[in-house]
Design an enzyme around this catalytic site. Structure first.
Site, PDB file in Angstrom:
ATOM      1  N   TYR A 274       0.847  -1.190   0.000  1.00 29.52           N
ATOM      2  CA  TYR A 274       0.000   0.000   0.000  1.00 29.52           C
ATOM      3  C   TYR A 274       0.885   1.243   0.000  1.00 29.52           C
ATOM      4  O   TYR A 274       1.957   1.229  -0.592  1.00 29.52           O
ATOM      5  CB  TYR A 274      -0.989  -0.041   1.179  1.00 29.52           C
ATOM      6  CG  TYR A 274      -2.187   0.828   0.870  1.00 29.52           C
ATOM      7  CD1 TYR A 274      -3.011   0.530  -0.215  1.00 29.52           C
ATOM      8  CD2 TYR A 274      -2.466   1.966   1.598  1.00 29.52           C
ATOM      9  CE1 TYR A 274      -4.080   1.342  -0.547  1.00 29.52           C
ATOM     10  CE2 TYR A 274      -3.532   2.778   1.277  1.00 29.52           C
ATOM     11  CZ  TYR A 274      -4.332   2.469   0.198  1.00 29.52           C
ATOM     12  OH  TYR A 274      -5.385   3.283  -0.130  1.00 29.52           O
ATOM     13  N   ARG A 327      -9.666  10.426  -7.851  1.00 30.10           N
ATOM     14  CA  ARG A 327      -8.766  11.131  -6.922  1.00 30.10           C
ATOM     15  C   ARG A 327      -7.922  10.096  -6.192  1.00 30.10           C
ATOM     16  O   ARG A 327      -8.157   9.786  -5.042  1.00 30.10           O
ATOM     17  CB  ARG A 327      -9.579  11.965  -5.929  1.00 30.10           C
ATOM     18  CG  ARG A 327      -8.729  12.954  -5.111  1.00 30.10           C
ATOM     19  CD  ARG A 327      -9.422  13.324  -3.823  1.00 30.10           C
ATOM     20  NE  ARG A 327      -9.604  12.180  -2.948  1.00 30.10           N
ATOM     21  CZ  ARG A 327      -8.670  11.719  -2.105  1.00 30.10           C
ATOM     22  NH1 ARG A 327      -7.486  12.288  -2.046  1.00 30.10           N
ATOM     23  NH2 ARG A 327      -8.931  10.673  -1.327  1.00 30.10           N
ATOM     24  N   LYS A 345      -6.147  -2.118  -0.636  1.00 32.08           N
ATOM     25  CA  LYS A 345      -6.952  -2.012   0.587  1.00 32.08           C
ATOM     26  C   LYS A 345      -7.439  -3.383   1.039  1.00 32.08           C
ATOM     27  O   LYS A 345      -7.422  -3.707   2.231  1.00 32.08           O
ATOM     28  CB  LYS A 345      -8.154  -1.101   0.335  1.00 32.08           C
ATOM     29  CG  LYS A 345      -7.810   0.368   0.232  1.00 32.08           C
ATOM     30  CD  LYS A 345      -7.722   1.028   1.587  1.00 32.08           C
ATOM     31  CE  LYS A 345      -7.560   2.527   1.465  1.00 32.08           C
ATOM     32  NZ  LYS A 345      -7.507   3.226   2.754  1.00 32.08           N
ATOM     33  N   GLU A 416     -13.918   4.475  -2.136  1.00 34.34           N
ATOM     34  CA  GLU A 416     -12.494   4.792  -2.042  1.00 34.34           C
ATOM     35  C   GLU A 416     -12.051   5.703  -3.185  1.00 34.34           C
ATOM     36  O   GLU A 416     -12.280   5.411  -4.365  1.00 34.34           O
ATOM     37  CB  GLU A 416     -11.681   3.492  -2.071  1.00 34.34           C
ATOM     38  CG  GLU A 416     -10.213   3.678  -1.776  1.00 34.34           C
ATOM     39  CD  GLU A 416      -9.945   4.051  -0.327  1.00 34.34           C
ATOM     40  OE1 GLU A 416      -8.943   4.753  -0.072  1.00 34.34           O
ATOM     41  OE2 GLU A 416     -10.734   3.654   0.557  1.00 34.34           O
ATOM     42  N   ASP A 417     -11.415   6.805  -2.821  1.00 36.95           N
ATOM     43  CA  ASP A 417     -10.750   7.713  -3.765  1.00 36.95           C
ATOM     44  C   ASP A 417     -11.679   8.253  -4.850  1.00 36.95           C
ATOM     45  O   ASP A 417     -11.321   8.296  -6.035  1.00 36.95           O
ATOM     46  CB  ASP A 417      -9.520   7.032  -4.375  1.00 36.95           C
ATOM     47  CG  ASP A 417      -8.354   7.000  -3.385  1.00 36.95           C
ATOM     48  OD1 ASP A 417      -8.494   7.563  -2.287  1.00 36.95           O
ATOM     49  OD2 ASP A 417      -7.310   6.414  -3.706  1.00 36.95           O
ATOM     50  N   ASP A 439     -13.781   5.677   3.173  1.00 38.95           N
ATOM     51  CA  ASP A 439     -12.566   5.639   3.985  1.00 38.95           C
ATOM     52  C   ASP A 439     -11.824   6.962   3.952  1.00 38.95           C
ATOM     53  O   ASP A 439     -11.222   7.359   4.941  1.00 38.95           O
ATOM     54  CB  ASP A 439     -11.656   4.504   3.510  1.00 38.95           C
ATOM     55  CG  ASP A 439     -10.486   4.286   4.444  1.00 38.95           C
ATOM     56  OD1 ASP A 439     -10.729   4.145   5.661  1.00 38.95           O
ATOM     57  OD2 ASP A 439      -9.335   4.287   3.982  1.00 38.95           O
ATOM     58  N   ASP A 440     -11.849   7.660   2.818  1.00 42.98           N
ATOM     59  CA  ASP A 440     -11.147   8.940   2.731  1.00 42.98           C
ATOM     60  C   ASP A 440     -11.754   9.962   3.687  1.00 42.98           C
ATOM     61  O   ASP A 440     -11.043  10.777   4.268  1.00 42.98           O
ATOM     62  CB  ASP A 440     -11.206   9.477   1.299  1.00 42.98           C
ATOM     63  CG  ASP A 440     -10.664   8.477   0.297  1.00 42.98           C
ATOM     64  OD1 ASP A 440      -9.502   8.086   0.439  1.00 42.98           O
ATOM     65  OD2 ASP A 440     -11.419   8.067  -0.604  1.00 42.98           O
ATOM     66  N   ASN A 579      -0.294  11.813   1.121  1.00 44.62           N
ATOM     67  CA  ASN A 579       0.526  10.752   0.558  1.00 44.62           C
ATOM     68  C   ASN A 579       0.236  10.625  -0.929  1.00 44.62           C
ATOM     69  O   ASN A 579      -0.767  11.160  -1.405  1.00 44.62           O
ATOM     70  CB  ASN A 579       0.304   9.423   1.311  1.00 44.62           C
ATOM     71  CG  ASN A 579      -1.152   9.021   1.376  1.00 44.62           C
ATOM     72  OD1 ASN A 579      -1.852   9.030   0.371  1.00 44.62           O
ATOM     73  ND2 ASN A 579      -1.626   8.664   2.560  1.00 44.62           N
TER      74      ASN A 579
END
Length: 719
Positions: A274, A327, A345, A416-417, A439-440, A579
């Site tokens: 990851y 993203r 993930k 996610e993202d 999660d973000d 990150n």
């Protein structure tokens, strides 16, 4: 014999089990139904149906298969399948009956019933059944709900005589599941199935049984020897991306060995699987593409999404991670190449919380990409078009969510993202339709809150007294802000004052009430204040005790900014969370040096140990992996109908409490990664208790919730 969680094993009963089975059947029947029925009727029934002689007759009947789950304490559950004349409402000529299915009270809600049901279908196939039916008392709502989750549907009802009381049973049926193809494989097909392949660890007996003689070198290696070889080969790779590719190919060959490497060497390997390496892997995804994993859904699939999901080779999916790739970390729109994120993930769900890898499903909504340069490259694997947007995008996602809920009813969906606007909107639109979270927004919030709670232990100040300045105002930043507000309110602060303690700086300056260009998620944090255009200016004006970077602007925490933080706070809390590493606001060395060693620091990617003026600091990564695997395990175990904010608060507090005083003294605000599976179990237990308290759990949770979830965690070993 099949091994089950919690030290149990499943086997077929024999005549020698008649006495034990009679005692267990009597105990479980009385426990389940005794309180709701006349004691004399219950006693008459168990004497007639569950006596030792009757059990012996059933065990000797060739049309009956009885399965026992047992451990050191004796029988934990049993199931009985038989070929019997069905009631009229069951019309299939190939129907067999699930005659009995009992789980001891101490094992209920620990997925044991779900595991045994798989064996029940195997017994039904052995009796040449195509339809499996059962009868269940109409007042047994818990049993009915369990059978519905297993795919049974009511087809009628029949009378049931309990002593002299005529009751009504519902008749339910489902199709017998076909034998999974992997259980029919032999020879090279076994070696090419990553879930079955042990490589040179196959014993000689297994080689004979599976047709592997001559297909493997003679010498047998243990899993531990294979692990040693794998880590040597991994360390010989010259770059992180080469290590990522090696591990990806290992996973394609041998699932068990891959996860054993990840679990046993989590500190070394997680930054490869990851962040930060997964960012580079996504950028090169098309070029390094190996064996396809997961599902890709495009706009061309509208009207067929359910059909596509039904084409997945398993129906027992427990966790889905989905992205549209817009993203990816701080790297922007990577389109279909963002699939590396769901894959990574889910690897951590398995390694850190023991979710079985076969129960994990990565999905990409490939709706195109607005990254023109990327989509025109030779190896870009996705839809080479501009992104779908507006009502058509929403319709695609709506269809996807509905299909997931139908095809994978036990699954937790993790968003996610997604780009900020879509992230908030999709979460709000679907979080009560399907058990899901982002999660973000929520996972990042929980791990950051845990870090702040730990930092407060270092500084000696209360969370409610912190003044927090966020550099960045996207979904991650305001998600953290919302959870911090809730935590401050829980400490007794009025909500308005708690919000006033959270400030945000975006690309246009300080988020203040006078601005007219604010997106909806920023408005609750737009306070009355004069405009401020720079980060250093905001630090001087607001005098924050904590500075949190989530803008993916590298080196934003410059020396002037950090020295300003050191002037306004005795122990400045500095979180450089962006990150991958290339997007970090500062390094650990910069944070400590420019605050004269007074910073309380955490980062979004792995940080270097720093020695300054004789003091050694060991900062640890504020990684969402501390939160989402344990949270997911708790949701899956309880089958909670919804994922709620109190669950994230409980997860954050549990994580913070897992940090020892020795960790804090070294500058570590999070526990060592080597503790991650136990931390995940504790978080899962905390989440389970919240699910029960909020009335959202659909599986019962025993008093020892932590051991209950530990029993459900998969461990990578050969079977």
């Amino acid at each position: 014999m099949t091994r089950l969680p919690g030290g149990l094993h499943l086997r077929r009963a024999t005549g020698a089990d008649a006495a034990a089975l009679a005692a267990f059947a009597t105990e479980t029947f009385v426990d389940a139904f005794g309180a709701d029925n006349n004691p004399a009727n219950v006693a008459a029934h168990v004497a007639e149906v569950y006596g030792e002689a009757q059990q012996a007759r059933e065990l000797a009947d060739p049309n009956v298969i009885t399965l026992l789950a047992e451990g050191p304490q004796g029988i934990a559950a049993f199931a009985q399948v038989r070929r019997h004349t069905p009631p009229a409402c069951v019309t299939s000529p190939d129907a067999v009956e699930l005659h009995r299915f009992y789980v001891h009270a101490t094992w209920r809600g620990r997925t044991l019933g779900h595991r045994i049901m798989t064996a029940v279908h195997g017994a039904a196939r052995e009796l040449d059944g195509r339809v499996l039916y059962l009868s269940v008392w109409e007042k047994n709502t818990r049993g009915i709900a369990f059978y519905e989750r297993q795919g049974f549907e009511q087809v009628g009802d029949v009378p049931f005589l309990l002593g002299d009381d005529t009751q009504r049973d519902l008749v339910m049926q489902t199709r017998v599941r076909p034998l999974e193809r992997r259980h029919q494989l032999r020879g090279m097909d076994v070696l090419q199935d990553p879930y079955l392949n042990k490589g040179t660890a196959f014993s000689m007996e297994e080689r004979d049984e599976l047709g592997l003689r001559g297909l493997l070198p003679f010498r047998i290696l243990t899993l531990e020897q294979q692990l040693e070889r794998a880590i040597i080969n991994l360390r010989e790779k010259s770059s992180p991306i080469q290590k990522y590719i090696y591990l990806s190919r290992l996973r394609e060959r041998n699932i068990t060995l891959f996860y054993r490497v990840l679990v046993d060497y989590i500190t070394e390997v997680m930054p490869i699987v990851y962040t930060p390496t997964v960012g580079e892997a996504c950028q090169q995804f098309g070029q390094i593409f190996g064996r396809a994993r997961g599902i890709y859904i495009t706009p061309a699939d509208r009207g067929r999404i359910r059909e596509i999901l039904e084409g997945w080779h398993r129906d027992d999916v427990e966790v889905i991670v989905v992205t549209d790739g817009e993203r990816i970390l701080g790297l922007g729109d990577l389109g279909a190449q963002g699939m590396g994120i769901p894959i990574g993930k889910l690897a951590l769900y398995t390694a850190c919380a023991g979710i079985h890898p076969a129960h994990c499903l990565p999905i990409t909504l490939d709706v195109g990409t607005n990254n023109v340069e990327l989509r025109n490259t030779t190896f870009y694997p996705g839809l080479p078009e501009a992104r779908l947007a507006g009502p058509e995008y929403d319709a695609l996602v709506d269809e996807f969510v509905a299909a997931v809920k139908t095809v994978f009813p036990r699954a937790l969906l993790q968003w996610e993202d997604f780009a900020t606007d879509n992230a908030f909107r999709l979460l709000a639109r679907h979080q009560q339709r399907i058990r899901s979270f982002n999660d973000d927004i929520q996972g990042t919030a929980a791990v950051t809150l845990a870090g702040l709670i730990s930092a407060c232990r270092v500084t000696g100040a209360a969370l409610r007294d912190q003044q927090v300045l966020f550099y960045g105002a996207g979904s991650a930043a305001t998600g953290i802000g919302e959870l911090v507000v809730k935590a401050m309110v829980a400490e007794g602060l009025p909500e308005a004052e708690a919000r006033r303690r959270c400030w945000f700086l975006d690309s246009k300056g300080l988020v203040v009430a006078s601005r007219t260009d604010l997106q909806a998620h920023k408005i609750p944090f737009a306070h009355d204040h004069a405009p401020v255009g720079t980060l250093e200016g905001a630090v001087e004006a607001l005098r924050p005790t904590a500075l949190i970077g989530v803008a993916a602007q590298p080196k934003a925490f410059s020396e002037p900014v950090l020295r300003a933080m050191a002037r306004v706070a005795e122990r400045p809390i500095i979180f450089a969370l962006s990150n991958p590493t290339s997007k970090a606001e500062c390094t650990s060395e910069e944070a400590y040096r420019w605050t004269d060693g007074r910073a309380v620091f955490a980062s979004g990617s792995p940080a270097e140990t720093v020695t300054l003026d004789g003091t050694t600091f060991v900062p640890r990564q504020a990684n969402n992996v501390y939160i989402f695997p344990g949270l997911g395990l708790g949701i899956v175990a309880t089958q909670a109908r919804e994922v709620t904010e109190p669950m994230f608060l409980a997860a954050a507090r549990t994580l913070a409490l897992s940090v020892s005083e020795d960790d804090l003294a070294r500058g570590s605000l999070f526990p060592a990664l080597t503790m991650i599976r136990e931390v995940s179990a504790q978080i899962a237990a905390a989440v389970a208790r919240v699910a029960v308290d909020e009335g959202l759990a659909t599986e019962p949770v025993p008093d020892d919730a932590a051991q209950w979830v530990r029993d459900q965690m998969w461990w990578p070993e050969y079977s």
